[in-house]
Design a protein around this motif. Sequence first.
Motif, PDB file in Angstrom:
ATOM      1  N   TYR A  28      -0.631  -2.032  -5.843  1.00 17.38           N
ATOM      2  CA  TYR A  28      -2.124  -3.283  -5.624  1.00 17.38           C
ATOM      3  C   TYR A  28      -2.088  -4.573  -5.633  1.00 17.38           C
ATOM      4  CZ  TYR A  28      -6.900  -4.186  -4.273  1.00 17.38           C
ATOM      5  OH  TYR A  28      -7.677  -4.228  -3.950  1.00 17.38           O
ATOM      6  N   GLU A  29      -1.344  -4.816  -6.141  1.00 13.33           N
ATOM      7  CA  GLU A  29      -1.062  -6.599  -6.408  1.00 13.33           C
ATOM      8  C   GLU A  29      -0.182  -6.704  -5.310  1.00 13.33           C
ATOM      9  OE1 GLU A  29      -0.695  -6.969 -10.592  1.00 13.33           O
ATOM     10  OE2 GLU A  29      -2.451  -7.153 -10.777  1.00 13.33           O
ATOM     11  N   LEU A  30       1.123  -6.673  -5.714  1.00 11.85           N
ATOM     12  CA  LEU A  30       2.410  -6.551  -4.684  1.00 11.85           C
ATOM     13  C   LEU A  30       1.390  -6.267  -2.964  1.00 11.85           C
ATOM     14  CD1 LEU A  30       5.905  -4.432  -5.709  1.00 11.85           C
ATOM     15  CD2 LEU A  30       5.169  -6.795  -5.788  1.00 11.85           C
ATOM     16  N   GLN A  31       0.685  -5.681  -2.783  1.00 15.91           N
ATOM     17  CA  GLN A  31       0.049  -5.023  -1.410  1.00 15.91           C
ATOM     18  C   GLN A  31      -0.258  -6.285  -0.614  1.00 15.91           C
ATOM     19  OE1 GLN A  31       1.373  -3.348   1.198  1.00 15.91           O
ATOM     20  NE2 GLN A  31       1.904  -1.875  -1.135  1.00 15.91           N
ATOM     21  N   CYS A  32      -1.448  -7.067  -2.332  1.00 14.05           N
ATOM     22  CA  CYS A  32      -2.351  -8.290  -2.547  1.00 14.05           C
ATOM     23  C   CYS A  32      -1.549  -9.012  -1.842  1.00 14.05           C
ATOM     24  CB  CYS A  32      -3.174  -8.396  -3.490  1.00 14.05           C
ATOM     25  SG  CYS A  32      -4.893  -7.081  -3.834  1.00 14.05           S
ATOM     26  N   GLN A  33      -0.051  -9.706  -2.327  1.00 16.49           N
ATOM     27  CA  GLN A  33       0.721 -10.453  -2.132  1.00 16.49           C
ATOM     28  C   GLN A  33       0.872 -10.687  -0.867  1.00 16.49           C
ATOM     29  OE1 GLN A  33       1.161 -13.203  -4.056  1.00 16.49           O
ATOM     30  NE2 GLN A  33      -0.310 -12.584  -5.401  1.00 16.49           N
ATOM     31  N   ARG A  34       1.386  -9.364  -0.423  1.00 18.81           N
ATOM     32  CA  ARG A  34       1.568  -9.020   1.503  1.00 18.81           C
ATOM     33  C   ARG A  34       1.007  -9.736   2.275  1.00 18.81           C
ATOM     34  NH1 ARG A  34       3.793  -3.078   2.216  1.00 18.81           N
ATOM     35  NH2 ARG A  34       4.683  -4.190   3.893  1.00 18.81           N
ATOM     36  N   VAL A  35      -0.748  -9.935   1.803  1.00 19.37           N
ATOM     37  CA  VAL A  35      -1.565  -9.973   2.497  1.00 19.37           C
ATOM     38  C   VAL A  35      -1.750 -11.638   2.248  1.00 19.37           C
ATOM     39  CG1 VAL A  35      -3.841  -9.938   3.210  1.00 19.37           C
ATOM     40  CG2 VAL A  35      -2.503  -7.494   3.073  1.00 19.37           C
ATOM     41  N   ARG A  37      -0.275 -13.678   1.957  1.00 20.54           N
ATOM     42  CA  ARG A  37       1.824 -14.253   2.626  1.00 20.54           C
ATOM     43  C   ARG A  37       1.114 -14.436   4.405  1.00 20.54           C
ATOM     44  NH1 ARG A  37       5.100 -11.595  -1.252  1.00 20.54           N
ATOM     45  NH2 ARG A  37       4.960  -9.994   0.472  1.00 20.54           N
ATOM     46  N   GLY A  38       0.252 -13.175   4.784  1.00 26.51           N
ATOM     47  CA  GLY A  38       0.104 -13.582   6.094  1.00 26.51           C
ATOM     48  C   GLY A  38       0.411 -12.056   7.086  1.00 26.51           C
ATOM     49  N   GLU A  39       1.171 -11.287   6.064  1.00 33.04           N
ATOM     50  CA  GLU A  39       1.933 -10.432   6.436  1.00 33.04           C
ATOM     51  C   GLU A  39       0.664  -8.959   7.345  1.00 33.04           C
ATOM     52  OE1 GLU A  39       4.902  -6.593   4.697  1.00 33.04           O
ATOM     53  OE2 GLU A  39       4.744  -8.834   3.638  1.00 33.04           O
ATOM     54  N   ARG A  40       1.110  -8.583   8.124  1.00 31.39           N
ATOM     55  CA  ARG A  40      -0.105  -7.503   8.416  1.00 31.39           C
ATOM     56  C   ARG A  40       0.634  -5.863   7.617  1.00 31.39           C
ATOM     57  NH1 ARG A  40      -3.235  -7.310  12.761  1.00 31.39           N
ATOM     58  NH2 ARG A  40      -3.632  -9.385  13.371  1.00 31.39           N
ATOM     59  N   LEU A  41      -0.718  -4.979   7.719  1.00 32.32           N
ATOM     60  CA  LEU A  41      -0.193  -3.908   6.756  1.00 32.32           C
ATOM     61  C   LEU A  41      -1.169  -3.268   8.200  1.00 32.32           C
ATOM     62  CD1 LEU A  41      -1.688  -4.213   3.333  1.00 32.32           C
ATOM     63  CD2 LEU A  41       0.311  -4.638   4.576  1.00 32.32           C
ATOM     64  N   SER A  42       0.352  -2.010   8.453  1.00 31.54           N
ATOM     65  CA  SER A  42      -0.371  -1.387   9.351  1.00 31.54           C
ATOM     66  C   SER A  42      -0.266   0.451   8.364  1.00 31.54           C
ATOM     67  CB  SER A  42       0.667  -1.801  10.861  1.00 31.54           C
ATOM     68  OG  SER A  42       1.907  -1.275  10.514  1.00 31.54           O
ATOM     69  N   LEU A  43      -0.988   0.978   9.380  1.00 35.35           N
ATOM     70  CA  LEU A  43      -1.413   2.386   9.463  1.00 35.35           C
ATOM     71  C   LEU A  43      -0.383   4.056   9.527  1.00 35.35           C
ATOM     72  CD1 LEU A  43      -5.158   3.022   8.530  1.00 35.35           C
ATOM     73  CD2 LEU A  43      -3.015   3.175   6.845  1.00 35.35           C
ATOM     74  N   PRO A  44       0.166   4.307   9.162  1.00 28.70           N
ATOM     75  CA  PRO A  44       1.154   5.220  10.124  1.00 28.70           C
ATOM     76  C   PRO A  44       0.376   5.636  11.885  1.00 28.70           C
ATOM     77  CG  PRO A  44       0.674   6.181   8.209  1.00 28.70           C
ATOM     78  CD  PRO A  44       0.481   4.716   7.713  1.00 28.70           C
TER      79      PRO A  44
END
Length: 75
Positions: A28-35, A37-44
């Motif tokens: 969860y913390e890794l995913q938060c860091q990605r967000v 940093r401005g990274e877009r998370l996209s669902l399949p």
Amino acid sequence: YFAGQETDWYFLASSPEQKVFPVFKCNYELQCQRVIRGERLSLPIPKALPKETETPLSNEQRKQRMSELRKSLKI
């Protein structure tokens, strides 16, 4: 969703919380860091349903087709 996917859904569902939570928290913390940093998370994207669907034959229709097949094969 992304942290759950990274942790593995089966592992989440089948293991005790004391074992799962540290792994999930890290993911969860890794995913938060990605967000952050401005990274877009996209669902399949799920696969689309076929344009045409087939309905199963009724018992009577199956019997009729089996009979026709037997006649055509002469058995």
